[in-house]
Each structure stands twice: as C-alpha cells, then as structure tokens.
Design an enzyme around this catalytic site. Structure first.
Site, short mmCIF file in Angstrom:
data_model
loop_
_atom_site.label_atom_id
_atom_site.label_comp_id
_atom_site.label_asym_id
_atom_site.label_seq_id
_atom_site.Cartn_x
_atom_site.Cartn_y
_atom_site.Cartn_z
N LYS A 51 -26.63 28.92 -63.76
CA LYS A 51 -26.83 28.42 -65.12
C LYS A 51 -27.38 27.00 -65.11
O LYS A 51 -28.29 26.67 -65.88
CB LYS A 51 -25.51 28.48 -65.90
N GLN B 21 -16.70 28.44 -68.45
CA GLN B 21 -16.84 29.59 -67.54
C GLN B 21 -15.51 30.32 -67.41
O GLN B 21 -14.49 29.69 -67.10
CB GLN B 21 -17.34 29.10 -66.18
N ASP C 181 -22.14 30.64 -75.76
CA ASP C 181 -21.75 31.95 -75.23
C ASP C 181 -21.61 32.98 -76.36
O ASP C 181 -21.59 34.18 -76.10
CB ASP C 181 -20.38 31.83 -74.54
#
Ligand code: NAP
Length: 281
Positions: free
Chosen positions: A53, A97, A120
């Site tokens: 990422k 995460q 997200d």
C-alpha cells in the site's frame, strides 16, 4: 473457453488515472493527497500488505506515512493515534490494517476514524451510505470487482448475480454494489445450496476463503466469474475459491488467482484516498 480478466493490467490503469489526477491537483490547487496506514504489532501478512500500500501510494504521488505502534498498545492509546490523524489536515486517508491484536476492539477503532478519511470504506456510516445508495468511500475489494466487470463490458443491469460469502468487508458490500448496478442479487453462505444458486448465475463472485469450493461444472455457460478468494496452500502457492481450470471451460470471463482481484484492492484504495483529498465523491 473463457477469457482471463487481467487484474494487474486494470489495476495499473487505475493507478495511472489516479497519478494523472494527483499531478493536476498539485498543479492547480497545490494539494498533495496524504495516506496514513496504521499497522499494530508484527503480523507478517499485514507487513506485506502495508508495504504494498505504501509503495502504491508513493508511486501515484501521495504523501504516505506509517504509524507502527507495538502490539502492546492499549485500545485507548490507539484511539488517540486515530484521533490525532483525524485532526491532521495533511492526512486525507486513514487505513487501520486488520487484524488488530485480540485485546483491541476493531469495530471501535474503525468507528473512530472520521468517515471522510475512512478510505477502506468500513466505517458504519460509509457502510450505511452504500446500503442507502448514497455516494461515499466504497470497500476497496468489491469496488475493484465493479471496475473489473466494467472493463470486460459486463453491465450487471438485469443480470442474475450470485455472491458467495457475506462478510462485512467483501460479500455484503459486493452484493449491495451489484444491486445498485441493477443486478438481481443472491447472497450465499454456509446454509445455501451453492450448486443450485451458482448454476443460475450470470455473474458469480466467490468470496469465501475455501480453496476450489465453487465447482467448474456449476458455472452457467457464458457466466462471468470473479474469484476474490486468496488461499495460501501448503506448497506456498495461492489458490482461489473457484475450481479454475474447469470454470475456465464454461465462463465467458474469469479472474485468475493471483493476478485477478488482488491487485485491484490497492488500486481502489488509491482511488478512495484521492477522492477523500478532493473532498469526497
Ligand atoms: P470471511 O469473513 O471468512 O467470510 C467468508 C464467508 O464465506 C462467510 O460469509 C461464510 O459464510 C462463507 N463461507 C465459508 N465457508 C463456506 C462454505 N463452505 N459454503 C458457503 N459459504 C461459506 O472472509 P472474507 O474476509 O470475506 O474473505 C473471503 C476470501 O476473500 C478469503 O479467501 C480472503 O483471503 C479473500 N480476500 C481477498 C481480498 C483481495 O484483495 N483479493 C480482500 C479480502 C478478502 P457464513 O457467513 O455462513 O459463515
């Protein structure tokens, strides 16, 4: 014999589009999108994902940061990290995460991220927006699947779509995105008759986490098959949730694993972060 959907190539195209828009934002508004990834502790898979990422963020021209507290961080301390990032005007996207250590309530942390910075798309507010059909950051993996369908000219409108799996991060948002695109949607889980449902589908999305659960012989001839599954086999290779070789014989288009849906998730994260920097979709 079906055609492969090249997720790597489509993801590269999405990232190139984002990069071009970032250059324009910089030139016209002096604005550089910023993404912070929060990685707690030393989960090895998380380390790989976060590295990917950060690399993608740097390549498209974002400012990219990582917060990496020790696994012993308390829930309250992690909440204050999120709060600090919420207040930081240079940070447009915050990604926590998962998984988090067991002593931390992931839902509480995700809900603490300011919804506009939730790149997200997991915040209850953004899940709610999707369910109401309102714009907002979308969960990256299903958002990537929608882009893949578009790339192969598959318009879900009027088609029967079967989503196998009902998780909050893939199955449910996937079903809602397909519904929003006017598909007739069936959501399957452990209690469903998979053979019966899958064999009637024009679009099959498998997001289960069981290697080759979806049998090739169930696929309706000409169906589009999207395999979200990423199952690490004892030999170290990745396998999808679909019996690939047999499904390829019957599908019109099918995603391989790896190289199908996987690369799209990070690309759509870049898209969401850019949109957040621009002030929303
Ligand atoms: P998850 O939270 O474990 O959910 C799995 C879903 O599959 C559940 O709804 C479960 O049904 C259903 N299921 C499990 N076994 C089944 C069976 N035998 N028959 C029918 N349904 C069954 O998994 P997830 O997070 O959604 O992930 C699914 C897969 O996608 C995994 O392989 C994961 O690694 C992969 N993934 C890939 C990406 C990517 O970027 N490519 C991103 C996220 C996830 P119940 O609800 O009834 O238990």
């Amino acid at each position: 014999m079906g055609q492969l959907i090249d997720g790597k190539a489509v993801a590269a195209r999405v990232r190139a589009e984002v990069k071009q828009e970032v250059e324009r934002l910089k030139a016209e508004r002096g604005l550089v999108p910023g993404l912070t990834v929060v990685r707690v502790g030393e989960d090895p898979a998380s380390k790989i994902y976060v590295t990917g990422k950060k690399k993608a963020a740097e390549e498209v021209g974002f400012n990219s940061w990582e917060e990496h507290p020790d696994a012993s961080i308390t829930e309250e301390e992690l909440l204050s990290v999120v709060e600090r990032l919420n207040e930081d005007p240079a940070v447009h996207g915050i990604l926590v995460q998962l998984p988090l250590p067991k002593h931390i309530d992931s839902e509480r942390i995700i809900s603490a991220v300011r919804p506009e910075k939730d790149v997200d798309g997991f915040h209850p507010m953004n899940a709610g927006k999707l369910s109401l059909g309102k714009p907002g950051p979308r969960a990256c993996t299903p958002f990537g699947v929608m882009r893949l369908l578009r790339e192969v000219g598959c318009d879900p409108a009027g088609k029967r779509a079967v989503v196998v799996g009902r998780s909050n991060i893939v199955g449910k948002p996937m079903a809602l995105m397909l519904l929003q695109a006017d598909a007739t949607v069936v959501i399957c889980h452990r209690k469903s008759n998979l053979a019966e449902e899958v064999s009637r589908a024009d679009i099959v999305v498998a997001a289960v986490g069981v290697p080759e659960l979806i049998k090739g012989e169930w696929i309706k001839p000409g169906a589009v098959v999207i395999d979200v599954g990423m199952n690490r086999m004892p030999d170290g290779k990745l396998k999808g949730d679909v019996e690939f070789a047999a499904a390829l014989e019957r599908a019109s288009f099918i995603t391989p694993v790896p190289g199908g849906v996987g690369p799209m998730t990070i690309a759509m994260l870049m898209r969401n972060t850019l949109d957040a920097a621009k002030g929303g979709v």
